[in-house]
Every structure is written in C-alpha cells, then in structure tokens.
Design an enzyme around this catalytic site. Structure first.
Site, short mmCIF file in Angstrom:
data_model
loop_
_atom_site.label_atom_id
_atom_site.label_comp_id
_atom_site.label_asym_id
_atom_site.label_seq_id
_atom_site.Cartn_x
_atom_site.Cartn_y
_atom_site.Cartn_z
N ARG A 164 0.84 -1.22 0.00
CA ARG A 164 0.00 0.00 0.00
C ARG A 164 0.87 1.26 0.00
O ARG A 164 0.57 2.24 0.68
CB ARG A 164 -0.92 0.03 1.23
CG ARG A 164 -1.96 -1.07 1.28
CD ARG A 164 -3.00 -0.89 0.17
NE ARG A 164 -4.14 -1.75 0.38
CZ ARG A 164 -4.19 -3.02 0.01
NH1 ARG A 164 -3.18 -3.59 -0.60
NH2 ARG A 164 -5.29 -3.74 0.22
N SER A 238 -10.66 -0.79 3.46
CA SER A 238 -9.85 -0.95 4.68
C SER A 238 -9.43 0.42 5.18
O SER A 238 -8.82 1.19 4.44
CB SER A 238 -8.59 -1.75 4.37
OG SER A 238 -8.91 -3.03 3.93
N GLU A 334 -4.84 3.68 6.55
CA GLU A 334 -4.54 3.48 5.15
C GLU A 334 -5.20 4.57 4.30
O GLU A 334 -4.71 4.96 3.25
CB GLU A 334 -5.04 2.09 4.71
CG GLU A 334 -4.46 1.63 3.39
CD GLU A 334 -5.51 1.20 2.41
OE1 GLU A 334 -5.18 1.08 1.24
OE2 GLU A 334 -6.68 1.01 2.81
N1 EPU Z 1 -10.37 -11.03 10.22
C1 EPU Z 1 -11.00 -11.12 11.43
N2 EPU Z 1 -11.98 -10.21 11.71
C2 EPU Z 1 -12.35 -9.25 10.83
C3 EPU Z 1 -11.70 -9.17 9.59
C4 EPU Z 1 -10.70 -10.07 9.29
O1 EPU Z 1 -10.71 -11.96 12.25
O2 EPU Z 1 -13.24 -8.49 11.17
C5 EPU Z 1 -9.32 -12.03 9.89
C6 EPU Z 1 -9.91 -13.28 9.30
O3 EPU Z 1 -9.24 -14.38 9.85
C7 EPU Z 1 -9.53 -13.22 7.84
C8 EPU Z 1 -8.25 -12.41 7.87
O4 EPU Z 1 -8.43 -11.49 8.95
O5 EPU Z 1 -9.33 -14.49 7.34
C9 EPU Z 1 -8.01 -11.65 6.59
O6 EPU Z 1 -9.19 -10.95 6.25
P1 EPU Z 1 -9.50 -10.54 4.73
O7 EPU Z 1 -9.28 -11.69 3.83
O8 EPU Z 1 -10.84 -9.88 4.71
O9 EPU Z 1 -8.34 -9.52 4.42
P2 EPU Z 1 -7.72 -8.29 5.21
O10 EPU Z 1 -6.33 -8.63 5.57
O11 EPU Z 1 -8.63 -7.89 6.33
C10 EPU Z 1 -6.73 -7.19 3.06
C11 EPU Z 1 -6.78 -5.88 2.32
C12 EPU Z 1 -8.10 -5.74 1.57
C13 EPU Z 1 -8.20 -6.89 0.59
C14 EPU Z 1 -8.11 -8.22 1.37
C15 EPU Z 1 -8.08 -9.42 0.48
C16 EPU Z 1 -5.40 -4.34 3.58
C17 EPU Z 1 -5.36 -3.15 4.47
N3 EPU Z 1 -6.63 -4.78 3.25
O12 EPU Z 1 -7.74 -7.16 4.07
O13 EPU Z 1 -8.06 -4.52 0.83
O14 EPU Z 1 -9.40 -6.84 -0.14
O15 EPU Z 1 -6.90 -8.26 2.16
O16 EPU Z 1 -6.84 -9.49 -0.14
O17 EPU Z 1 -4.36 -4.85 3.20
C18 EPU Z 1 -8.61 -2.20 0.87
O18 EPU Z 1 -7.39 -1.97 0.77
O19 EPU Z 1 -9.45 -1.26 0.95
C19 EPU Z 1 -9.06 -3.59 0.96
C20 EPU Z 1 -10.34 -3.90 1.14
#
Ligand code: EPU
Length: 338
Positions: A164, A238, A334
């Site tokens: 990012r 995010s 972010e």
């Molecule tokens: N999780 C929780 N609780 C929550 C959310 C997530 O426990 O409320 C845990 C879950 O175990 C889940 C893991 O976190 O399996 C990862 O969650 P997710 O796959 O939704 O991904 P993220 O790490 O929360 C990142 C990006 C997203 C992107 C997703 C998928 C960042 C800041 N965010 O989110 O990007 O869509 O991975 O690759 O890196 C964005 O930048 O606006 C965005 C949505």
C-alpha cells in the site's frame, strides 16, 4: 474551465461525509489540466486531486480547490505472443478496466476485481487484494509534474512500490498528477488462487480448473459478501493497513493469543490481520452515533448517514489506542486524511 464554489464533497467521496470545498473543478484532458494548473486564481491555492474519492476522509471543510481527474480511455499499446500492454487513463473506473481485460482473457488483474476508485489512484497506494498487487502487472505510469507541467514516465522500479505504498505517497507526494498507467498482461493467463479465501470460494462454486473469469467472479462474490457497497453505506474500504511487526512481538502476542491471524512478511517480520486485532478489542459492529465499525469486516469503518469526517476520525483514534493497549501494536491509517 468550469469552477464551482463551496462545493459539497458528500457525493464525490465514498464516505459521504458532509464537507465542502472552497472550489471544485474537473478535467477530462491534459489540455484542461494545464489550464487549471496555470489559472491565476488557483495557482496560489492548496489543492487536492481526487479520482473516485474512495480512499479519502475529510475531517473538515477544505479551504482550497478539489480537482477531479476524468480523463478516460482504454487502449492496446502493443502485444506479442504472450504479453499485451494495455494503457488505461487515470479517470477510468478501475473495475471497468478489470472487466475489459477479463472479457478479452488478458490475465493479471482479475484478483483485483471490484476495487472501488479510479485507475489513477491505483499506483499511489499500490492497490492489492487476494494475493495480487498492482505492482505485479504495472509496466509504467504516466504523470504530470505539477510545478513544471512536464509529462514523465515512471517505470515499475521507479515507482518504488511497497505494501500500500509507492513513491507517490513518499518522496514525490503531491508533486505529480497521474495521467494513466500501462499494464503488462498475459494472453495465456495462469490464475493465482493462492489466497485461502479465494481458493475456498472457488471450491464452493464447484470450479476445479478456474479461468480468469471464474477468479474474477469469485473475488466479486467475496467482496460483495464482506465489504459494504459505498453507495449504500459510506466507507473507504480498509481504513487501516495490516501492521507488520517483529517476529519477537509476534511470538509474545501468540503466547497469549494462539489464534492470532498472520501472514508471512519480509525476513524477521510478520504481518497481522488488523481486522482480527480490532475484532478482539470488541469493536466489530460497534457504532458511535452514525460512525461505526462494519459488522462483517472490522477493518472497514462506515458512515451510517450523518457522521462527520471528524467523528469517523475520532473513532479510528479510539481503535488505534485500544489495539495499542491490548496488543502493543500501532495501527496505521490506510485512508488519506485531509
Ligand atoms: N479477520 C478477522 N476479523 C475481521 C476481519 C478479518 O478476524 O473483522 C481475519 C480473518 O481471519 C480473515 C483475515 O483477517 O481471514 C483476513 O481478512 P480478509 O481476507 O478480509 O483480508 P484483510 O487482511 O482484512 C486485506 C486488504 C483488503 C483486501 C483483502 C483481500 C489491507 C489493508 N486490506 O484485508 O483490501 O481486499 O486483504 O486481499 O491490506 C482495501 O485496501 O481497501 C481492501 C479492502
């Protein structure tokens, strides 16, 4: 050049918070942009360039000019047997470019389906999702230097992409206006389904040999089920980055919280799921007035209607403080705050 005064930003930012800009103008060509940059009224004023408004939060009225890039166009630049180079102008909707490529079987950005915002914002924060980042396919960025009006090309390496992050958020912050990007895509695409949630979704869909269209559909399904539609519930995706911490701190956290969600990072460091940390602090689904933490994805802050930018910002400060207190981890926003 049409200049609007005291312009509401509510409809052109996805948080839909009620704030005003002193001036607002739109350009749809490089010539119009030059006119704006040379205009004596605007030259001395602070300005912010906006694309889709999907990664910004205004905490108050803006006493300057908001300029929106609306240059459109998608074209093939060159191709060989394996690769095709697609140039997309900065004002195009990112997802429209994804669909253009997926429908023609040009592979590489299908995992980035349904990311809100315009093409121009992509390289600034190196958009990424489901195991792919823009840096994996970006060939070059075309941008105009704001003070000299010179147009310059940045190669992938020159963009200094990170998680990012890019040169446009660091040493060249505020110096360039992105005009377009050229992507290098594959004509014989191989899919990337390494991200757990994605492979699981494809399994649920009963797809064993996914095409890029299947991957795109699966990503669209996941995003629509977890991430709120900004047209219905104000948000900017995010709100925080996933924090990268030392392995030592990670081990300490793991002792007390064996279920901590983590991803590999560079040597000696671990990336944590900020959504998990925020949820553990009890924030998921919480609401303070009209500002809230989304019920399905704690990394996303939402505006239930009348939240001000300041209220959303204050909520984010409370979240940062409680995650710091419970885990000793400093979350970083972010979203761009103005
Ligand atoms: N999780 C929780 N609780 C929550 C959310 C997530 O426990 O409320 C845990 C879950 O175990 C889940 C893991 O976190 O399996 C990862 O969650 P997710 O796959 O939704 O991904 P993220 O790490 O929360 C990142 C990006 C997203 C992107 C997703 C998928 C960042 C800041 N965010 O989110 O990007 O869509 O991975 O690759 O890196 C964005 O930048 O606006 C965005 C949505």
């Amino acid at each position: 050049m049409k200049l609007f005064q005291n312009y509401p930003l509510q409809d052109i930012t996805t948080f839909h918070a009620k704030v005003f800009a002193k001036y607002y103008t739109v350009f749809s060509s490089v010539e119009f942009l030059r006119q704006i940059l040379s205009s004596p009224e605007l030259k001395t004023m602070p300005f912010i360039l906006l694309g889709g408004g999907s990664n910004v939060l205004f905490t108050g009225d803006f006493n300057g000019v908001i300029i929106r890039n609306a240059i459109e166009g998608i074209e093939v630049i060159k191709e060989d047997e394996d690769a095709i180079f697609i140039k997309a102008s900065a004002g195009e909707k990112w997802h429209d470019v994804v669909l253009y490529c997926v429908n023609r079987n040009y592979g590489g950005i299908e995992n980035l389906s349904l990311i809100p915002g315009t093409v121009g914002a992509g390289p600034i924060q190196n958009i990424g999702a489901y195991g792919v980042e823009l840096k994996d396919v970006l060939h070059e960025v075309e941008a105009m230097n704001i003070s000299t009006q010179e147009i310059r090309k940045f190669t992938n390496t020159e963009c200094k992409f990170g998680y990012r992050d890019s040169i446009f958020k660091e040493e060249e912050k505020g110096n360039y206006i992105i005009l377009g990007v050229t992507l290098k895509l594959h004509k014989n695409p191989k899919v990337n389904v390494s991200y757990g949630t994605l492979s699981k979704e494809l399994e649920i869909m009963g797809v064993t040999k996914p095409t890029i269209k299947d991957v795109s559909n699966a990503v669209i399904k996941i995003r629509s089920s977890k991430l709120p539609d900004p047209d219905k519930l104000g948000n900017a995706g995010s709100f925080f980055k996933n924090p990268v911490i030392t392995n030592q701190l990670f081990e300490e956290i793991k002792t007390n919280h064996p279920d901590v969600v983590s991803f590999p990072a560079m040597d000696g460091f671990t990336k944590l799921a900020a959504g998990w940390l925020i949820e553990q602090c009890g924030w998921k689904g919480k609401r303070i007035g009209d500002a809230g933490v989304h019920k399905d994805q704690a990394l996303v802050l939402v505006n239930y209607g009348d939240a001000t930018g300041k209220e959303i910002y204050e909520l984010s400060t409370q979240i940062i403080n409680s995650v710091k207190e419970k885990f000793g981890v400093e979350l970083e926003r972010e979203v761009n705050i103005f």
